[in-house]
Design a protein around this motif. Sequence first.
Motif, PDB file in Angstrom:
ATOM      1  N   ALA A  75      51.885  47.837  12.466  1.00 13.86           N
ATOM      2  CA  ALA A  75      52.023  49.195  11.933  1.00 13.86           C
ATOM      3  C   ALA A  75      50.847  50.067  12.341  1.00 13.86           C
ATOM      4  CB  ALA A  75      52.156  49.156  10.419  1.00 13.86           C
ATOM      5  N   LYS A  76      49.678  49.465  12.413  1.00 18.61           N
ATOM      6  CA  LYS A  76      48.473  50.208  12.805  1.00 18.61           C
ATOM      7  C   LYS A  76      48.203  50.095  14.296  1.00 18.61           C
ATOM      8  CE  LYS A  76      46.121  49.746   8.359  1.00 18.61           C
ATOM      9  NZ  LYS A  76      44.891  49.272   7.660  1.00 18.61           N
ATOM     10  N   LYS A  77      49.013  49.308  14.996  1.00 21.74           N
ATOM     11  CA  LYS A  77      48.811  49.077  16.434  1.00 21.74           C
ATOM     12  C   LYS A  77      47.383  48.608  16.690  1.00 21.74           C
ATOM     13  CE  LYS A  77      52.337  52.294  18.064  1.00 21.74           C
ATOM     14  NZ  LYS A  77      52.644  53.399  19.015  1.00 21.74           N
ATOM     15  N   THR A  78      46.944  47.705  15.892  1.00 27.15           N
ATOM     16  CA  THR A  78      45.567  47.220  15.977  1.00 27.15           C
ATOM     17  C   THR A  78      45.556  45.705  16.029  1.00 27.15           C
ATOM     18  OG1 THR A  78      44.731  49.137  14.782  1.00 27.15           O
ATOM     19  CG2 THR A  78      43.310  47.202  14.855  1.00 27.15           C
ATOM     20  N   VAL A  79      44.708  45.195  16.906  1.00 29.20           N
ATOM     21  CA  VAL A  79      44.497  43.759  17.037  1.00 29.20           C
ATOM     22  C   VAL A  79      43.089  43.449  16.559  1.00 29.20           C
ATOM     23  CG1 VAL A  79      44.256  41.879  18.701  1.00 29.20           C
ATOM     24  CG2 VAL A  79      46.134  43.515  18.928  1.00 29.20           C
TER      25      VAL A  79
END
Length: 125
Positions: A75-79
């Motif tokens: 959802a946050k496009k974060t790894v």
Amino acid sequence: QVQLVESGGGLVQAGGSLRLSCATSGRTSGNYAVGWFRRAPGKERVFVAAFSWTGLSTYYADSVKGRFTLSRDNAKKTVYLQMNSLKPEDTAVYYCAASTNPYGVRSTTSDYGYWGQGTQVTVSS
């Protein structure tokens, strides 16, 4: 095009922990694989960890296996790269990268066409 921005680096004592973040943008999530690499002073950039193309599998360098853990928030496009039990030899600039090749070898720099600017991690003894 994929844009990547790393954050979360810093100075920590040996045995401590840090969590690096890699915020991605510019391409629909799931259409690329994200990996982490690091470059220690005077050395080449080397593989640390990566997701598979599907995101269902993870790969780790032997040097970090059992200490580092990948996770992601679609959802946050974060790894995220959770780094525990840090050692002085983990000191490096850490880069996240994106590969748009579904058949690529995740542990090679040449597989990745997009790179972040890097974040410094320093582990003191």
